[in-house]
Design an enzyme around this catalytic site. Structure first.
Site, PDB file in Angstrom:
ATOM      1  N   LYS A  48       0.840  -1.204   0.000  1.00 28.67           N
ATOM      2  CA  LYS A  48       0.000   0.000   0.000  1.00 28.67           C
ATOM      3  C   LYS A  48       0.879   1.260   0.000  1.00 28.67           C
ATOM      4  CE  LYS A  48      -0.325  -0.400   5.054  1.00 28.67           C
ATOM      5  NZ  LYS A  48      -1.169  -0.897   6.166  1.00 28.67           N
ATOM      6  N   TYR A 274      14.301  30.952   8.666  1.00 29.06           N
ATOM      7  CA  TYR A 274      13.011  31.578   8.987  1.00 29.06           C
ATOM      8  C   TYR A 274      12.809  31.692  10.495  1.00 29.06           C
ATOM      9  CZ  TYR A 274      11.381  31.126   4.148  1.00 29.06           C
ATOM     10  OH  TYR A 274      11.223  31.239   2.807  1.00 29.06           O
TER      11      TYR A 274
HETATM   12  C1  LIG Z   1      -0.409  -1.862   6.859  1.00 32.87           C
HETATM   13  C2  LIG Z   1      -0.948  -3.183   7.260  1.00 32.87           C
HETATM   14  C3  LIG Z   1      -0.100  -4.300   7.375  1.00 32.87           C
HETATM   15  C4  LIG Z   1       1.396  -4.190   7.299  1.00 32.87           C
HETATM   16  O1  LIG Z   1       1.877  -3.733   8.547  1.00 32.87           O
HETATM   17  P1  LIG Z   1       3.424  -3.536   8.819  1.00 32.87           P
HETATM   18  O2  LIG Z   1       3.494  -3.115  10.243  1.00 32.87           O
HETATM   19  O3  LIG Z   1       3.877  -2.449   7.896  1.00 32.87           O
HETATM   20  O4  LIG Z   1       4.109  -4.814   8.541  1.00 32.87           O
HETATM   21  C5  LIG Z   1      -0.682  -5.532   7.604  1.00 32.87           C
HETATM   22  N1  LIG Z   1      -2.027  -5.656   7.754  1.00 32.87           N
HETATM   23  C6  LIG Z   1      -2.853  -4.599   7.696  1.00 32.87           C
HETATM   24  C7  LIG Z   1      -4.310  -4.803   7.891  1.00 32.87           C
HETATM   25  C8  LIG Z   1      -2.343  -3.326   7.469  1.00 32.87           C
HETATM   26  O5  LIG Z   1      -3.172  -2.271   7.433  1.00 32.87           O
END
Ligand SMILES: *Cc1c(COP(=O)(O)O)cnc(C)c1O
Length: 392
Positions: A48, A274
């Protein structure tokens, strides 16, 4: 959908401001390591948010070539963009489910047409998917999410009880996977982990049999009880430490170097940047470097961040600008840092978790915020070399 995959070599060689080097081989190696730890469980990959900023269009096909057969993205648009890049026998799940498209078979039909699978998160999702299967006259493949304590996505206790009492609601739903998600897996001794495990087991006991998946990256390190049939790592694939407080068992997959644009001697008293937020009390030298908050270098790292020049640390002083940071290089010998040199922002001297901590955030946020205007080089990190040889 995805940022253009710009090969650094394809651009004018001498005028790059910052180079993000992504080691896809390290990602694949990390996937293999996690799979080996998994007590025989299969290992999927969470890609993702553009594979946590590394580039899903490059990372996911590489993992598929290495044997990964199950991928997860967050939203349908990510899946639609990725599906044509993956082999037909790969399962691609959308963690966000049917994206709220409850009143409309057309949205569900789009998943079927594209061969992407929703993770059904609530009874509304399940009913919509079952209705589609009935209309098509054939089973519709999906995963379903059981909430065991996150209270974020997934069937709650009352929905689970309703489903267990009325299993016919799943008629036509080809459940290929039951998932749940751990809230505190990076805290190995946390009692919430076994509590969630027990709730997941209890749920599986009253549901139709299908493969199960509980472990995210850190969950893999909680031991075989947490492995079930499929591991679901994201962060650890990309080199984030899944065992905070202990040595990182993963290989680094990202390196970020940015160019020094100017070096100036600054007398005292004076201020930098800044808001005149940094006061100079003794004469020093300030190097101005070509990365800022528009590149995902967080403002919260102002006065806290560290960059390295050939292994020597120098502090980020003053506020982070949109396109620039300022670094006090008074601790390095005169002439050691010059315009055109490279500052290592993330790399062997400052791993992603350390760089994120300096910005008061976590590696996950740092990677997913990586900017769009870096030159991206997909190359092994050991061999990464920047044009002036400063890249070690
Ligand atoms: C993002 C996510 C993962 C992966 O988690 P990590 O901590 O990055 O390994 C797995 N399962 C779900 C449902 C997630 O939203």
């Amino acid at each position: 959908m995805f940022p253009p995959t710009v090969s650094a070599a394809a651009l004018a060689p001498d005028c790059g401001a910052a180079t993000l080097t992504i080691d896809v081989g390290a990602v694949v190696e990390n996937w293999r390591r996690l799979k080996k730890l998994g007590s025989g469980a299969d290992c999927g990959a969470v890609v993702k948010a553009d594979a946590y900023g590394l580039g899903a269009a490059v990372v996911a096909p590489a993992l598929a070539a290495a044997g990964c057969r199950t991928f997860f993205v967050a939203v349908a648009d990510e899946a639609l963009a990725l599906r044509p890049l993956l082999p037909a026998d790969v399962r691609l799940y959308v963690l966000g489910g049917l994206m709220g498209a409850l009143a409309d078979d057309g949205a569900a039909q789009a998943y079927v047409d594209a061969d992407i699978r929703p993770v059904l998160n609530h009874l509304g999702d399940i009913d919509r998917w079952a209705a589609l299967a009935a209309r098509l006259g054939r089973p519709s493949p999906a995963a379903a999410h059981i909430d065991t304590g996150m209270n974020r996505l997934g069937l709650g206790a009352d929905e689970l009880a309703a489903l267990a009492a009325q299993p016919q609601r799943l008629a036509g739903v080809d459940v290929g996977l039951w998932i749940s998600h751990l809230a505190r897996s990076e805290e190995a001794a946390e009692p919430m982990n076994p509590a969630q495990l027990a709730r997941f087991r209890a749920a599986l006991a009253v549901l139709p049999r299908a493969p199960a998946s509980l472990a995210n990256s850190s969950g893999v390190f909680l031991g075989r009880d947490y492995h079930f049939d499929l591991l679901r790592p994201g962060a650890a694939l990309y080199g984030i430490n899944p065992t905070p407080g202990a040595a990182n068992p993963m290989r680094a997959a990202v390196r970020l170097d940015a160019r020094v644009l100017q070096v100036r001697d600054v007398d005292s008293p004076a201020s930098v940047g800044y808001g005149a937020a940094h006061r100079i009390d003794a004469p020093t030298r300030i190097a101005t470097i070509a990365a800022g908050y528009a590149d995902g270098y967080f403002r919260s790292a102002g006065g806290r961040g560290i960059v390295h020049f050939n292994g020597v640390a120098a502090p980020v002083v003053g506020r982070v600008s949109m396109d620039l940071i300022t670094v006090d290089v008074g601790g390095l010998p005169p002439g050691a840092v010059r315009p055109g040199d490279w500052a290592q922002i993330v790399g062997p001297d400052n791993p992603v978790d350390a760089a994120a901590a300096q910005a008061q955030t976590i590696g996950y946020e740092m990677l997913t915020a990586l900017g769009r205007r870096y030159r991206r080089a997909y190359a092994p990190l050991e061999k990464a070399s920047l044009e002036d040889g400063n890249g070690q």
